[in-house]
Structures are given as C-alpha cells and as structure tokens.
Design a protein around this motif. Sequence first.
Motif, PDB file in Angstrom:
ATOM      1  N   ILE A   1       0.835  -1.206   0.000  1.00 51.84           N
ATOM      2  CA  ILE A   1       0.000   0.000   0.000  1.00 51.84           C
ATOM      3  C   ILE A   1       0.869   1.255   0.000  1.00 51.84           C
ATOM      4  O   ILE A   1       0.616   2.207  -0.740  1.00 51.84           O
ATOM      5  CB  ILE A   1      -0.934  -0.020   1.222  1.00 51.84           C
ATOM      6  N   LEU A   2       1.922   1.265   0.819  1.00 57.61           N
ATOM      7  CA  LEU A   2       2.806   2.430   0.869  1.00 57.61           C
ATOM      8  C   LEU A   2       3.492   2.660  -0.465  1.00 57.61           C
ATOM      9  O   LEU A   2       3.685   3.809  -0.890  1.00 57.61           O
ATOM     10  CB  LEU A   2       3.844   2.242   1.981  1.00 57.61           C
ATOM     11  N   ALA A   3       3.862   1.567  -1.135  1.00 60.72           N
ATOM     12  CA  ALA A   3       4.520   1.700  -2.440  1.00 60.72           C
ATOM     13  C   ALA A   3       3.594   2.369  -3.437  1.00 60.72           C
ATOM     14  O   ALA A   3       4.012   3.212  -4.244  1.00 60.72           O
ATOM     15  CB  ALA A   3       4.960   0.331  -2.942  1.00 60.72           C
ATOM     16  N   LEU A   4       2.317   1.994  -3.400  1.00 58.45           N
ATOM     17  CA  LEU A   4       1.359   2.591  -4.327  1.00 58.45           C
ATOM     18  C   LEU A   4       1.150   4.072  -4.031  1.00 58.45           C
ATOM     19  O   LEU A   4       0.903   4.870  -4.928  1.00 58.45           O
ATOM     20  CB  LEU A   4       0.028   1.840  -4.242  1.00 58.45           C
TER      21      LEU A   4
ATOM     22  N   ILE B   1      10.916   1.964 -20.715  1.00 60.33           N
ATOM     23  CA  ILE B   1      10.650   2.682 -19.479  1.00 60.33           C
ATOM     24  C   ILE B   1      10.681   1.677 -18.332  1.00 60.33           C
ATOM     25  O   ILE B   1       9.900   0.724 -18.313  1.00 60.33           O
ATOM     26  CB  ILE B   1       9.275   3.371 -19.522  1.00 60.33           C
ATOM     27  N   ARG B   2      11.563   1.883 -17.385  1.00 60.39           N
ATOM     28  CA  ARG B   2      11.645   1.015 -16.211  1.00 60.39           C
ATOM     29  C   ARG B   2      10.967   1.723 -15.037  1.00 60.39           C
ATOM     30  O   ARG B   2      11.344   2.837 -14.679  1.00 60.39           O
ATOM     31  CB  ARG B   2      13.098   0.675 -15.884  1.00 60.39           C
ATOM     32  N   VAL B   3       9.979   1.071 -14.470  1.00 57.00           N
ATOM     33  CA  VAL B   3       9.157   1.692 -13.433  1.00 57.00           C
ATOM     34  C   VAL B   3       9.018   0.758 -12.242  1.00 57.00           C
ATOM     35  O   VAL B   3       9.316  -0.442 -12.328  1.00 57.00           O
ATOM     36  CB  VAL B   3       7.764   2.049 -13.991  1.00 57.00           C
ATOM     37  N   GLU B   4       8.543   1.317 -11.134  1.00 55.67           N
ATOM     38  CA  GLU B   4       8.313   0.554  -9.911  1.00 55.67           C
ATOM     39  C   GLU B   4       6.854   0.696  -9.500  1.00 55.67           C
ATOM     40  O   GLU B   4       6.097   1.497 -10.058  1.00 55.67           O
ATOM     41  CB  GLU B   4       9.241   1.044  -8.794  1.00 55.67           C
ATOM     42  N   LYS B   5       6.481  -0.068  -8.486  1.00 58.19           N
ATOM     43  CA  LYS B   5       5.112  -0.079  -8.006  1.00 58.19           C
ATOM     44  C   LYS B   5       4.678   1.318  -7.563  1.00 58.19           C
ATOM     45  O   LYS B   5       5.409   2.006  -6.844  1.00 58.19           O
ATOM     46  CB  LYS B   5       4.987  -1.062  -6.846  1.00 58.19           C
ATOM     47  N   GLY B   6       3.514   1.742  -8.023  1.00 60.15           N
ATOM     48  CA  GLY B   6       2.990   3.044  -7.666  1.00 60.15           C
ATOM     49  C   GLY B   6       3.336   4.149  -8.643  1.00 60.15           C
ATOM     50  O   GLY B   6       2.742   5.227  -8.604  1.00 60.15           O
TER      51      GLY B   6
ATOM     52  N   GLU C   1       8.238   0.312 -24.544  1.00 61.08           N
ATOM     53  CA  GLU C   1       8.141  -0.888 -23.711  1.00 61.08           C
ATOM     54  C   GLU C   1       8.199  -0.489 -22.244  1.00 61.08           C
ATOM     55  O   GLU C   1       9.071   0.273 -21.838  1.00 61.08           O
ATOM     56  CB  GLU C   1       9.267  -1.864 -24.036  1.00 61.08           C
ATOM     57  N   ILE C   2       7.235  -0.994 -21.471  1.00 64.50           N
ATOM     58  CA  ILE C   2       7.195  -0.723 -20.032  1.00 64.50           C
ATOM     59  C   ILE C   2       7.618  -1.977 -19.291  1.00 64.50           C
ATOM     60  O   ILE C   2       7.027  -3.049 -19.457  1.00 64.50           O
ATOM     61  CB  ILE C   2       5.784  -0.294 -19.587  1.00 64.50           C
ATOM     62  N   LYS C   3       8.661  -1.843 -18.474  1.00 67.29           N
ATOM     63  CA  LYS C   3       9.151  -2.940 -17.644  1.00 67.29           C
ATOM     64  C   LYS C   3       9.004  -2.544 -16.181  1.00 67.29           C
ATOM     65  O   LYS C   3       9.554  -1.527 -15.759  1.00 67.29           O
ATOM     66  CB  LYS C   3      10.613  -3.260 -17.962  1.00 67.29           C
ATOM     67  N   SER C   4       8.280  -3.357 -15.428  1.00 66.21           N
ATOM     68  CA  SER C   4       8.067  -3.049 -14.019  1.00 66.21           C
ATOM     69  C   SER C   4       8.557  -4.197 -13.141  1.00 66.21           C
ATOM     70  O   SER C   4       9.161  -5.156 -13.632  1.00 66.21           O
ATOM     71  CB  SER C   4       6.583  -2.756 -13.763  1.00 66.21           C
ATOM     72  N   CYS C   5       8.265  -4.128 -11.834  1.00 63.55           N
ATOM     73  CA  CYS C   5       8.808  -5.097 -10.881  1.00 63.55           C
ATOM     74  C   CYS C   5       8.086  -6.445 -10.988  1.00 63.55           C
ATOM     75  O   CYS C   5       7.034  -6.571 -11.610  1.00 63.55           O
ATOM     76  CB  CYS C   5       8.683  -4.545  -9.468  1.00 63.55           C
ATOM     77  N   SER C   6       8.626  -7.465 -10.334  1.00 64.14           N
ATOM     78  CA  SER C   6       8.103  -8.826 -10.460  1.00 64.14           C
ATOM     79  C   SER C   6       6.729  -8.993  -9.812  1.00 64.14           C
ATOM     80  O   SER C   6       6.006  -9.944 -10.122  1.00 64.14           O
ATOM     81  CB  SER C   6       9.079  -9.829  -9.848  1.00 64.14           C
ATOM     82  N   THR C   7       6.354  -8.086  -8.906  1.00 64.04           N
ATOM     83  CA  THR C   7       5.041  -8.160  -8.277  1.00 64.04           C
ATOM     84  C   THR C   7       4.107  -7.093  -8.841  1.00 64.04           C
ATOM     85  O   THR C   7       3.062  -6.802  -8.240  1.00 64.04           O
ATOM     86  CB  THR C   7       5.156  -7.978  -6.751  1.00 64.04           C
ATOM     87  N   CYS C   8       4.464  -6.531  -9.983  1.00 58.39           N
ATOM     88  CA  CYS C   8       3.709  -5.413 -10.558  1.00 58.39           C
ATOM     89  C   CYS C   8       2.925  -5.829 -11.801  1.00 58.39           C
ATOM     90  O   CYS C   8       3.281  -6.792 -12.487  1.00 58.39           O
ATOM     91  CB  CYS C   8       4.654  -4.268 -10.954  1.00 58.39           C
ATOM     92  N   LYS C   9       1.892  -5.063 -12.088  1.00 63.34           N
ATOM     93  CA  LYS C   9       1.184  -5.128 -13.363  1.00 63.34           C
ATOM     94  C   LYS C   9       0.931  -3.700 -13.833  1.00 63.34           C
ATOM     95  O   LYS C   9       1.032  -2.746 -13.054  1.00 63.34           O
ATOM     96  CB  LYS C   9      -0.122  -5.904 -13.231  1.00 63.34           C
TER      97      LYS C   9
ATOM     98  N   LYS D   1      -2.857   7.228 -20.136  1.00 66.91           N
ATOM     99  CA  LYS D   1      -2.376   7.290 -18.763  1.00 66.91           C
ATOM    100  C   LYS D   1      -1.985   5.882 -18.306  1.00 66.91           C
ATOM    101  O   LYS D   1      -2.710   4.928 -18.565  1.00 66.91           O
ATOM    102  CB  LYS D   1      -3.453   7.854 -17.834  1.00 66.91           C
ATOM    103  N   PHE D   2      -0.837   5.786 -17.634  1.00 66.85           N
ATOM    104  CA  PHE D   2      -0.440   4.488 -17.113  1.00 66.85           C
ATOM    105  C   PHE D   2      -0.184   4.583 -15.612  1.00 66.85           C
ATOM    106  O   PHE D   2       0.192   5.629 -15.086  1.00 66.85           O
ATOM    107  CB  PHE D   2       0.790   3.934 -17.850  1.00 66.85           C
ATOM    108  N   GLU D   3      -0.400   3.459 -14.952  1.00 67.91           N
ATOM    109  CA  GLU D   3      -0.151   3.357 -13.513  1.00 67.91           C
ATOM    110  C   GLU D   3       0.322   1.939 -13.212  1.00 67.91           C
ATOM    111  O   GLU D   3      -0.195   0.974 -13.782  1.00 67.91           O
ATOM    112  CB  GLU D   3      -1.420   3.667 -12.724  1.00 67.91           C
ATOM    113  N   ILE D   4       1.294   1.824 -12.324  1.00 61.10           N
ATOM    114  CA  ILE D   4       1.858   0.517 -11.978  1.00 61.10           C
ATOM    115  C   ILE D   4       1.196   0.023 -10.693  1.00 61.10           C
ATOM    116  O   ILE D   4       1.315   0.643  -9.638  1.00 61.10           O
ATOM    117  CB  ILE D   4       3.387   0.597 -11.809  1.00 61.10           C
ATOM    118  N   LEU D   5       0.473  -1.094 -10.808  1.00 60.70           N
ATOM    119  CA  LEU D   5      -0.290  -1.655  -9.694  1.00 60.70           C
ATOM    120  C   LEU D   5       0.361  -2.924  -9.156  1.00 60.70           C
ATOM    121  O   LEU D   5       1.283  -3.481  -9.770  1.00 60.70           O
ATOM    122  CB  LEU D   5      -1.717  -1.972 -10.157  1.00 60.70           C
TER     123      LEU D   5
END
Length: 573
Positions: A27-30, A50-55, A81-89, A175-179
């Motif tokens: 939750i804090l990450a978001l 684009i390399r992104v993290e949760k939130g 291309e969007i690349k995020s963390c292993s627990t992200c969508k 618009k994009f958001e990492i969940l």
Amino acid sequence: MLPPYSIHSGLISIFKCLPFVVLVTQILALKNGIDRGPISCDKGKSERIIRVEKGDFGEIRSALYPSNYSVDLYSSWCQIEIKSCSTCKVQLQFVDIKFPKCEEREVDIQNKSRKICIPGCDHLHLHEVDYPYSEISHNNYHRGKSKYISISSNIRLYHCMSNTTVQGAKKFKIKFEILDKYELKQGMVDAYQGQSSGFVMSPNFPNGYAMNGETFSYLIQNLDPYGHVRLLFDDWDVSPQSEVKVYDGLTIHSPSIVLNLHHRPVMLSESNTIFIVFSTGLHTNGCCHYSGFKAAYQFVSEKVWTDQPVTDCSGIYPMKSGRTIDFTGLASAFNTYFDCVWIIKRQTGENQPDGVVLRMGEVLLGDGWIQYSKGNYLEIREGITSDAPVRYRYTAKNLTKASPIFTTGNGFYIRLRGGYYSTDKLQYIYTTYKNVTPEGCPSHYDFLCTNLLCIDQELMCDGIDHCGDGSDESPILDCSVSALWRLSFRWSMPYVETTTEVALKRDKPCHNGFMCVSGRECITKSKRCDGLRDCIDGSDEHRCYTKSTNDSQRLQRNVLNILSIVLLLVIIL
C-alpha cells in the motif's frame, strides 16, 4: 487448521511470517509512486524502454500533443516498452485516441490481429511480452476510450503510422499506472453481505502461465471475524520450479506452509483469512506447459468440514504409451469422501501420438455409489482442466459400461467425487495411438491392432486390452511365450558403438551407462541389446551386432529354449 498439510504434522516446514507487513508495504509503495511525466517518441528515439516501480504513474503521448503529430516528426512506427517489478502489473487508460478513418482496414483493426502494424493505417497496437501471455494479448486501438490491465509486468505499445497526408485528427494520450499483482476476495455466509464462494486462479488459467520469475498474491477473507475459509483446488498442474505458499491469517504469528506440488491441496483455515503467494519460478525458455491452478473457496461459520475429501488419489499421467488408472476406497468400515482428479496430459517433444483412447475397465461402484448417490458423480472432460468441455457425466442412475472415448487434443480430465467404501473400485485404461499409414505403423507405435490402430509394442501381452478388440493380448499362446521371454530369456549381446554414440558419451556423460540417442535417458549397459526396448526411442536395440561365434551360439540356444517351451505348451493345450 490446514489439513492434510497439518501444522503439527511435521511434513511441511512452518514459518512465522509477516503477511500483514507485506500488505502494508504494498500500500505504501502505491502511495509513494513517482510521476514519470509525459513520454513520447520522436524521430531520434523510435524505441524506448521505461523502467518503473510499483505506484509509478505517467502519460504516454503522441508528439506535439494536444496538437496533431506529423509524418515529419516520426519514422514509420514508434515502440514504447514498459518494464516493471516482479510483483507489478500495468494499467493503461486510453483517454484520448483520434486517428484518421481507415475503413478499408477496419476489420483488421477491430480484430485481435497479431500483425503489429496494419499497412496504411494510423493506430496503436498493444501486447504483452512474455509467452504465453503474448499469444492472447494483441489488441488494436483506433478510437474511443478503454482500459487495459496487464497480466505480467512487461508490455509493449506500438504507434503505427501510415506516412500519408490524409486529413483528420492525429493524436493520442494514454495514462499508465503501476499496480500490485494482488487479488482480494471477500464475503461471508450471509449472501446479502457478499459472495459466499468463488474461485482464485493462477495467471492466464487454463492456458498456462509464464515462468518469468514473477509473483502473484491472493487474499481470501471471510468478513465474519469468527468465520473460516475452505479451500479445494480443482486444478493443480504446477511446475517444480514454482512455489505456492499459504498463510493462515494476517497477524505476526500467522503460520505458513509451502504446498506440496505433487498432491492436490485441500484445507480449512484456523482464522478468517487465507493469503496465497504464488511464485512462478524461472525457466530458460520463459514458459513451460503447466496450466496452473484453480481453487474453489467457500466461507463458513464453523471450523467443521465433515465431508472434507481425500485428494491424494489424484494424479497427472503423461500421454505416452498406455497404462491403467486405478481407484479403490480406503480400508475402513465407514465410507470416506473422495475427490479424485486424474489428468492424461499430452507431453512436448517428438513422436507425438495422433490421439488417445480412454476405456473403462473394472467398475465396482457399489455400496458407496448407491448410498451417497446425491453427491457422487464421475465426470470426463475433453481437455486437461476443469474448464474443459464435459464429454460424459455419470451418476448412480446412468453409469453402465461406457463406450471408449477418443480425443486428438491435449488429453482428458477425469474427476470422481463422493463417498465410497473399500469395496468400491474403478479402473480406466488409456492408450495412445497413431493411425496406420500405407507404409505400416510408424516407429514407437509398431504394433498394429486388428482395428487398425497402431500402439506401442511394449503394451502387447501385458494382460490389458489396449487395442480395445483384444488383438494385443491374443493369441494366448503367443502372449504366453512373450511373457516367458520377458521374464526369463533376455540375452546380452555385444554391440558396436557408432560415431554418434561415442559423441553422445563424450558430450553427455552417463556414468558408464548407455545414453539413448534422444539424449534424455541414461540406462545401464546390461540393458543394451537385451531384446527389450528400454529407451523411448528404441536406440538401445539398434545395431546389435555380434562379434564372435560364441554370441551366435548363445542366441541359438535361447531360440531353441523358446521353441521347446512353445512345443511344451502345444502338448499341454
């Protein structure tokens, strides 16, 4: 408690974990994500990662947005291309898409075409990167508003351009958001307050998940704080590289277990919450052919499950050669409730069968089948998951000797549920086959049944009718000799190694044994040229040359012994 994975059984390691802390961290990450700002392509950067993290969040825009872009600013296409963390969508919201009409290509645009750019049209194309998600996620966007939430953490977006001067709006904003890859299932027994039951599934079920090192989590919560959760896995086809971990509760002292991948799980929680963490694991090819899991949950008020089923009878069988699937009730004076799932599953590799035939062998479903008829059934689905179409469903009212079932697909899903006694028995026989050709039966399927099915010769004279017409078990005399040959008259003949065999031994050491030509099996030297095919490809019986007259004499003696036995059997009969 979590039977059969009992906390006190000692069979599974117990860990004191912090699932609540994990949830708070998510939750804090978001809440603390970074605004990545507007992102766009230009002529100098047609491919961007684009390399992104949760939130994290931001916008992907066409150049000069909100004004129209022009051909001069771009090459023929742009990829982000969007690349995020292993627990992200990734969540994408297409808030403003305007392109010139492209009526002659409208059908291609509306369809989920895997063609990334449709010639002559301005549009957007989206797909996920990892297989098998990439097979089902191709989408075209030409106008309107929509939303897309990815399965995995890695997606590609293409802006395709026609390079024409057609008039009309040419712009887009996304618009994009990492969940977090997290599912919440809540409810209680009172149907007016929420769902009392439902399902949780592994990603992309039943079409398989990517083994890309990602993690998915599921929170199943009974809104009654004194309630409990029942969990039964209808499907359990998980890779050995994957891990499924279950937490019972969300407190600092909540126990956890790692589920046994070889046994279909069934459990009843101590608390009102079950938290599941699924780690896909890694595979060199990014994907294996595992369909994943599907679990049915139910919210209950009491920690009681009188008909909690036994699931250890379940199993997955390779769709190779043939064998029997046998069920017998437990040795008890009382009935036991069973939930058995047997899957016959097509394997990858060479020498694929044309199909598999399923026949019912022994059927002795007596006292349990009749006494508990309301809850008892036998179901056969054409496919390898509980989502596959039902071919037959039997109950106490309609179960008779069933006809053989053929499929050329991936296999069968067989499920037997209900209360049964030790006297209740069921046997299924499955046999893979190839169709006969003008040249005869293909290799590995080298026995021709009277009904013109080609089956594995190893199934001949094993006491089981694999052909369905009995031709693999007759005449009786031939099978009697065959049985004696298998048991008593194996000879060991010297052989001459080929260049290929020498190379295989050098490249793939086999502990002084014999490496099959397929390179996947290692057998002992004593099984080389013994008259029986031990390698799947039969290479252990190829080029079995003799080197001396002693070997020839030994072969002659064995043949004479067999002929003597044949003569003796003729006299006895």
